[in-house]
Design a protein around this motif. Structure first.
Motif, PDB file in Angstrom:
ATOM      1  N   VAL A  89      34.297  -6.019  12.544  1.00 49.31           N
ATOM      2  CA  VAL A  89      34.479  -5.487  11.988  1.00 49.31           C
ATOM      3  C   VAL A  89      35.245  -4.179  11.722  1.00 49.31           C
ATOM      4  CG1 VAL A  89      32.798  -4.563  10.065  1.00 49.31           C
ATOM      5  CG2 VAL A  89      32.307  -5.854  11.020  1.00 49.31           C
ATOM      6  N   ASP A  90      35.854  -4.207  11.115  1.00 51.42           N
ATOM      7  CA  ASP A  90      36.856  -3.149  10.490  1.00 51.42           C
ATOM      8  C   ASP A  90      36.411  -2.277   9.004  1.00 51.42           C
ATOM      9  OD1 ASP A  90      38.293  -1.079   9.923  1.00 51.42           O
ATOM     10  OD2 ASP A  90      40.416  -2.471   9.522  1.00 51.42           O
ATOM     11  N   CYS A  91      35.642  -0.937   9.834  1.00 55.38           N
ATOM     12  CA  CYS A  91      34.705  -0.436   8.863  1.00 55.38           C
ATOM     13  C   CYS A  91      35.296   0.958   8.091  1.00 55.38           C
ATOM     14  CB  CYS A  91      33.772  -0.048   9.746  1.00 55.38           C
ATOM     15  SG  CYS A  91      32.449  -0.876  10.225  1.00 55.38           S
ATOM     16  N   ASN A  92      36.570   0.577   7.844  1.00 57.33           N
ATOM     17  CA  ASN A  92      37.904   1.842   7.001  1.00 57.33           C
ATOM     18  C   ASN A  92      38.066   1.197   6.269  1.00 57.33           C
ATOM     19  OD1 ASN A  92      38.469   3.782   9.637  1.00 57.33           O
ATOM     20  ND2 ASN A  92      38.736   1.334  10.522  1.00 57.33           N
ATOM     21  N   ARG A  93      37.844  -0.065   6.100  1.00 58.77           N
ATOM     22  CA  ARG A  93      37.883  -0.492   4.133  1.00 58.77           C
ATOM     23  C   ARG A  93      36.798  -1.085   3.955  1.00 58.77           C
ATOM     24  NH1 ARG A  93      41.987  -4.608   1.831  1.00 58.77           N
ATOM     25  NH2 ARG A  93      42.208  -4.319  -0.015  1.00 58.77           N
ATOM     26  N   VAL A  94      36.413  -0.565   2.206  1.00 57.24           N
ATOM     27  CA  VAL A  94      35.734  -0.786   1.816  1.00 57.24           C
ATOM     28  C   VAL A  94      35.997  -2.127   0.514  1.00 57.24           C
ATOM     29  CG1 VAL A  94      32.842  -1.043   0.908  1.00 57.24           C
ATOM     30  CG2 VAL A  94      32.788  -0.161   2.639  1.00 57.24           C
ATOM     31  N   ILE A  95      35.248  -3.176   0.552  1.00 56.82           N
ATOM     32  CA  ILE A  95      36.141  -4.010  -0.929  1.00 56.82           C
ATOM     33  C   ILE A  95      35.127  -4.276  -1.733  1.00 56.82           C
ATOM     34  CG2 ILE A  95      37.460  -5.850  -1.653  1.00 56.82           C
ATOM     35  CD1 ILE A  95      38.341  -6.374   1.427  1.00 56.82           C
ATOM     36  N   PRO A  96      35.236  -3.746  -3.087  1.00 51.94           N
ATOM     37  CA  PRO A  96      33.586  -4.298  -3.726  1.00 51.94           C
ATOM     38  C   PRO A  96      34.296  -5.614  -4.839  1.00 51.94           C
ATOM     39  CG  PRO A  96      35.433  -2.411  -4.570  1.00 51.94           C
ATOM     40  CD  PRO A  96      35.816  -3.066  -3.408  1.00 51.94           C
ATOM     41  N   HIS A  97      32.853  -6.023  -5.054  1.00 55.88           N
ATOM     42  CA  HIS A  97      33.461  -7.694  -5.807  1.00 55.88           C
ATOM     43  C   HIS A  97      32.158  -7.210  -6.738  1.00 55.88           C
ATOM     44  CE1 HIS A  97      36.183 -10.262  -3.805  1.00 55.88           C
ATOM     45  NE2 HIS A  97      36.065  -9.709  -2.665  1.00 55.88           N
ATOM     46  N   THR A  98      32.709  -7.607  -8.395  1.00 53.65           N
ATOM     47  CA  THR A  98      30.825  -8.082  -8.704  1.00 53.65           C
ATOM     48  C   THR A  98      30.747  -9.396  -9.132  1.00 53.65           C
ATOM     49  OG1 THR A  98      32.514  -9.146 -10.913  1.00 53.65           O
ATOM     50  CG2 THR A  98      32.121  -6.556 -10.498  1.00 53.65           C
ATOM     51  N   ILE A  99      29.288  -9.155  -8.719  1.00 54.80           N
ATOM     52  CA  ILE A  99      28.700 -10.386  -8.560  1.00 54.80           C
ATOM     53  C   ILE A  99      29.062 -11.896  -9.924  1.00 54.80           C
ATOM     54  CG2 ILE A  99      26.407 -11.442  -9.670  1.00 54.80           C
ATOM     55  CD1 ILE A  99      26.186 -10.297  -7.169  1.00 54.80           C
ATOM     56  N   ASP A 100      29.637 -11.189 -11.146  1.00 52.12           N
ATOM     57  CA  ASP A 100      30.532 -12.782 -11.637  1.00 52.12           C
ATOM     58  C   ASP A 100      31.666 -13.012 -10.986  1.00 52.12           C
ATOM     59  OD1 ASP A 100      29.062 -12.242 -14.215  1.00 52.12           O
ATOM     60  OD2 ASP A 100      30.023 -11.039 -15.169  1.00 52.12           O
ATOM     61  N   GLU A 101      32.310 -12.505 -10.137  1.00 48.66           N
ATOM     62  CA  GLU A 101      33.933 -12.441  -9.403  1.00 48.66           C
ATOM     63  C   GLU A 101      33.257 -13.349  -7.993  1.00 48.66           C
ATOM     64  OE1 GLU A 101      37.177  -8.744  -9.590  1.00 48.66           O
ATOM     65  OE2 GLU A 101      35.233  -8.603  -8.307  1.00 48.66           O
ATOM     66  N   LEU A 102      31.664 -13.013  -7.550  1.00 44.51           N
ATOM     67  CA  LEU A 102      31.303 -14.040  -6.527  1.00 44.51           C
ATOM     68  C   LEU A 102      30.544 -15.108  -7.152  1.00 44.51           C
ATOM     69  CD1 LEU A 102      29.826 -10.764  -4.387  1.00 44.51           C
ATOM     70  CD2 LEU A 102      32.324 -11.919  -3.915  1.00 44.51           C
ATOM     71  N   HIS A 103      29.962 -15.039  -7.939  1.00 46.17           N
ATOM     72  CA  HIS A 103      29.006 -16.147  -8.991  1.00 46.17           C
ATOM     73  C   HIS A 103      30.611 -17.410  -8.857  1.00 46.17           C
ATOM     74  CE1 HIS A 103      27.013 -18.547 -11.949  1.00 46.17           C
ATOM     75  NE2 HIS A 103      26.709 -18.765 -10.631  1.00 46.17           N
ATOM     76  N   CYS A 104      31.496 -17.162  -9.022  1.00 45.85           N
ATOM     77  CA  CYS A 104      32.519 -17.897  -9.868  1.00 45.85           C
ATOM     78  C   CYS A 104      33.134 -18.127  -8.268  1.00 45.85           C
ATOM     79  CB  CYS A 104      33.565 -16.840 -11.096  1.00 45.85           C
ATOM     80  SG  CYS A 104      33.229 -16.945 -11.974  1.00 45.85           S
TER      81      CYS A 104
END
Length: 150
Positions: A89-104
């Motif tokens: 796991v590369d802990c140098n970047r955190v990537i956000p996603h919304t629940i709407d994006e993930l649900h799609c």
């Protein structure tokens, strides 16, 4: 595939889950990647860290960038995480996603649950994220429990 209502889907997205995302926000690749849920915001944003099997490539990047080696966390394959090879796991970047994006993504079959991590590995990832100067303080606060749902 059975379609889940968004509210049901959202309850299943938990910290420590490992997902294969066929469509993601990584640049320079369109290959599917594994991502681990590392945090949740109250507003429905889910924070991910990306996994890789390319240890030497990531290690060289981390060393050349002067980042702490603690920001690259090893995950040994087991029957809970269902990984089939050594993963980092590369802990140098955190990537956000919304629940709407993930649900799609889930509805379009571009996201699938692979497995889960144990608490010890989650703590190592959390430490790696906290050690990284590349991760925004807001994300660190969420991952540390200040403003997260869990």
């Amino acid at each position: 595939m059975v379609s889940l209502p968004k509210e049901v889907f959202e309850k299943g997205v938990e910290i420590g889950n490992i997902y294969l995302l066929k469509k993601h926000k990584l640049k320079n690749t369109n290959q599917p990647h594994l991502f681990i849920v590392v945090g949740r915001k109250d507003d429905g944003v889910v924070l991910f860290s990306c996994c890789t099997t390319q240890f030497e490539k990531r290690r060289r990047y981390i060393e050349l960038a002067g980042l702490p080696l603690s920001t690259l966390v090893y995950i040994k394959p087991d029957n809970k995480n269902n990984l089939d090879e050594k993963t980092y796991v590369d802990c140098n970047r955190v990537i956000p996603h919304t629940i709407d994006e993930l649900h799609c993504l889930s509805e379009e079959e571009n996201m699938s649950l692979i497995g889960t991590l144990n608490g010890g590995k989650l703590e190592e990832i959390k430490t790696g994220i906290n050690d990284s100067p590349n991760v925004e303080g807001e994300y660190k606060d969420i991952i540390n429990g200040d403003g997260s749902e869990e």
